[in-house]
Design a protein around this motif. Sequence first.
Motif, PDB file in Angstrom:
ATOM      1  N   CYS A  37     -32.977  -3.105  21.813  1.00  0.00           N
ATOM      2  CA  CYS A  37     -33.493  -2.875  23.159  1.00  0.00           C
ATOM      3  C   CYS A  37     -32.722  -1.761  23.871  1.00  0.00           C
ATOM      4  O   CYS A  37     -33.311  -0.911  24.536  1.00  0.00           O
ATOM      5  CB  CYS A  37     -33.410  -4.168  23.964  1.00  0.00           C
ATOM      6  SG  CYS A  37     -34.006  -4.018  25.652  1.00  0.00           S
ATOM      7  N   GLU A  38     -31.417  -1.731  23.716  1.00  0.00           N
ATOM      8  CA  GLU A  38     -30.603  -0.719  24.382  1.00  0.00           C
ATOM      9  C   GLU A  38     -30.960   0.685  23.890  1.00  0.00           C
ATOM     10  O   GLU A  38     -31.035   1.631  24.688  1.00  0.00           O
ATOM     11  CB  GLU A  38     -29.125  -0.995  24.128  1.00  0.00           C
ATOM     12  CG  GLU A  38     -28.199  -0.116  24.923  1.00  0.00           C
ATOM     13  CD  GLU A  38     -26.746  -0.504  24.765  1.00  0.00           C
ATOM     14  OE1 GLU A  38     -25.896   0.359  25.064  1.00  0.00           O
ATOM     15  OE2 GLU A  38     -26.451  -1.637  24.342  1.00  0.00           O
ATOM     16  N   ILE A  41     -34.340   1.647  25.491  1.00  0.00           N
ATOM     17  CA  ILE A  41     -34.178   1.974  26.918  1.00  0.00           C
ATOM     18  C   ILE A  41     -33.515   3.338  27.087  1.00  0.00           C
ATOM     19  O   ILE A  41     -33.914   4.125  27.945  1.00  0.00           O
ATOM     20  CB  ILE A  41     -33.363   0.883  27.645  1.00  0.00           C
ATOM     21  CG1 ILE A  41     -34.102  -0.449  27.604  1.00  0.00           C
ATOM     22  CG2 ILE A  41     -33.033   1.301  29.078  1.00  0.00           C
ATOM     23  CD1 ILE A  41     -35.456  -0.450  28.264  1.00  0.00           C
TER      24      ILE A  41
END
Length: 91
Positions: A37-38, A41
């Motif tokens: 996810c990081e 993003i």
Amino acid sequence: MQLDMAADELKSALNRLKRAQGQIAGIIKMIEEGRDCEDVITQLAAVSRALDRAGFAIIATGLQQCMAEEQPAVDRDQMRTRLEKLFLSLA
């Protein structure tokens, strides 16, 4: 007013948009592959900045064209650079 999309002033904006297009395809692939996810993003933030900068460059070019019609003696490149910096300072 219609912008001349072949104008030299818009080449950098078009390059940014093309780069962003590739980044978006990469983000879609990252999501489909279940990437972290990081990482997703981080890439989304980079695309967002690229789109903002392209938009500001286009806005600055449009304003430059309007002002150049009123003041033809003003250096167009210098004016576009100044207007783009002003818009970027608001971002």
